[in-house]
Design an enzyme around this catalytic site. Sequence first.
Site, PDB file in Angstrom:
ATOM      1  CE  LYS A 105      -3.554   3.986 -12.276  1.00 55.69           C
ATOM      2  NZ  LYS A 105      -2.931   5.203 -11.683  1.00 55.69           N
ATOM      3  CD  GLN A 148      -1.612   1.873  -4.962  1.00 58.24           C
ATOM      4  OE1 GLN A 148      -1.250   2.696  -4.142  1.00 58.24           O
ATOM      5  NE2 GLN A 148      -2.853   1.818  -5.411  1.00 58.24           N
ATOM      6  CE  LYS A 201       0.242   6.237  -3.023  1.00 52.87           C
ATOM      7  NZ  LYS A 201      -1.106   5.617  -3.010  1.00 52.87           N
ATOM      8  N   GLY A 207      -3.424  10.649  -8.330  1.00 47.91           N
ATOM      9  CA  GLY A 207      -3.313  11.510  -7.155  1.00 47.91           C
ATOM     10  C   GLY A 207      -3.197  10.716  -5.865  1.00 47.91           C
ATOM     11  CG  ASP A 208      -1.905   9.176  -1.864  1.00 52.06           C
ATOM     12  OD1 ASP A 208      -2.547   8.120  -1.946  1.00 52.06           O
ATOM     13  OD2 ASP A 208      -1.399   9.558  -0.788  1.00 52.06           O
ATOM     14  CB  THR A 237     -10.815   6.498  -2.641  1.00 53.87           C
ATOM     15  OG1 THR A 237     -10.038   6.646  -3.825  1.00 53.87           O
ATOM     16  CG2 THR A 237     -10.038   5.690  -1.638  1.00 53.87           C
ATOM     17  CG  ASN A 274     -10.798  13.039  -3.686  1.00 51.49           C
ATOM     18  OD1 ASN A 274     -11.649  13.887  -3.916  1.00 51.49           O
ATOM     19  ND2 ASN A 274     -10.371  12.169  -4.558  1.00 51.49           N
ATOM     20  CB  SER A 291      -6.988   4.495 -11.507  1.00 51.51           C
ATOM     21  OG  SER A 291      -6.905   5.699 -10.770  1.00 51.51           O
TER      22      SER A 291
HETATM   23  N1  GLU Z   1      -3.548   6.913  -4.317  1.00 47.16           N
HETATM   24  C1  GLU Z   1      -4.659   6.026  -4.492  1.00 47.16           C
HETATM   25  C2  GLU Z   1      -4.459   4.753  -3.673  1.00 47.16           C
HETATM   26  O1  GLU Z   1      -3.920   4.819  -2.595  1.00 47.16           O
HETATM   27  C3  GLU Z   1      -5.026   5.804  -5.939  1.00 47.16           C
HETATM   28  C4  GLU Z   1      -3.941   5.318  -6.830  1.00 47.16           C
HETATM   29  C5  GLU Z   1      -4.347   5.277  -8.307  1.00 47.16           C
HETATM   30  O2  GLU Z   1      -5.482   5.566  -8.652  1.00 47.16           O
HETATM   31  O3  GLU Z   1      -3.461   4.938  -9.089  1.00 47.16           O
HETATM   32  O4  GLU Z   1      -4.854   3.674  -4.038  1.00 47.16           O
END
Ligand code: GLU
Length: 452
Positions: free
Chosen positions: A97, A118, A133, A172-173, A217, A248, A384
């Site tokens: 994830k 992550q 990622k 997303g990111d 976030t 965001n 998420s």
């Molecule tokens: N890109 C976001 C993070 O840095 C969210 C990742 C997600 O929701 O899977 O955590």
Amino acid sequence: MTDAFAALPSAVRGTFDTVRARDPHEPEFQQAVHEVLSAIVPVLERHPAFVEGGIVERIVEPERQIVFRVPWVDDSGRLRVNRGFRVQFSSVLGPYKGGLRFHPTVNLSIVKFLGFEQIFKNALTGQGIGGAKGGSDFDPHGKSDAEVMRFCQSFMSELYRHLGEHTDVPAGDIGVGAREIGFLFGQYRKITNRHESGMFTGKGVQWGGAEVRTEATGYGAVFFVENMLAVHGESLDGRRVAVSGSGNVATYAIDKVRQLGGIPVTASDSSGYIVDDAGIDVDLLREVKEVQRARISEYVTRRRSARFVEGARPWAVPVDIALPSATQNELDEQDAAALIASGVRAVAEGANMPSTPAAVAAFRDAGVLFGPGKAANAGGVATSALEMSQNASRQRWSFADSEDKLRSIMGDVHDAAFRAAERYGHPGDYVVGANAAGFERVAHAMLAQGVI
Ligand code: GLU
């Protein structure tokens, strides 16, 4: 940009040397590994089984890395080629994830640092999700919707075979928002002939997305600050807050600071920053950045209380709280010194690894409350996971209900980090606490599941 690495204790030095020798051209990945390794030494001392089980040697090596060609045709008929990535770092706690980032700076080092962070961030949420990622060096800025769609379709034409609700669930990111997620999901659905809601998060709320995921976030980072301050009987009320970025994370951090009685005074993009002593107007900021997709200087042409500072970052503005929410290594030692000199009380990372190691060291030495990204920005991925739960059970939770759940998860993330810091003899040190608490969860699961 990366500071020189401080010497590591012997328990982890060998692993770090191996990482540097194997991946000499990956400074961001080395930086992320260095932070985790320096923080978890007390955990290894207390759990010899983690050392015997080779947990550290294994965790720094991704389970799988996918690098692929993404060819597409632009509006003028010219062929373009980008590079796509997905680093599936750890699935010991759940399906892979983590988000996808589309930005010209994306390379394997960036994707690996993000994927590595992550793992521990996702473990801290307690939601049963692994770490991954991905992304591409594609730049959505200045591209037409049709170009973005063709790129997303080509990207997913390769990546789909590696995804699935029980396998790997992107989101997303930077550079991947509602528009991109729609195109990516649509192509997955077409190729696989499956409307598999749980294979992507951050979807539109009309077609399987969760309430509050967009805001999560930024809101989560502010809830984290609220928790850090509450330990000392303090609150956000009346406090001036510097936020960097205008995507965001920054937008909804600003929104939540206002709602909780604070005064968010800055926002930024790559051209410079704005200061608005009356408090940033979130609706105007969204109009400029999301609707017009314009430069942030546009904000000051429509707001008397604001001014624009070109080519700089907002850390010289005197504030009580700073929320770096733009990108990695955007706050260095000098910036930290300026914030400390102006009396900053708390810093929480809305972005991933925005503070350089020397900046983090300066904040800790000065006794500033410091919330590292893997704890402070965990609200996005935690929500998420709530989206995945709703998809699996075909439920839809209300905005208020979802926000309550996010607030409570951020309280749990804070407490897990806070308690681990105390347990390992570093009270108040959220860097040690967040890394130790996340690592412990991952390490126990790795030991239980054997050498794989
Ligand atoms: N890109 C976001 C993070 O840095 C969210 C990742 C997600 O929701 O899977 O955590």
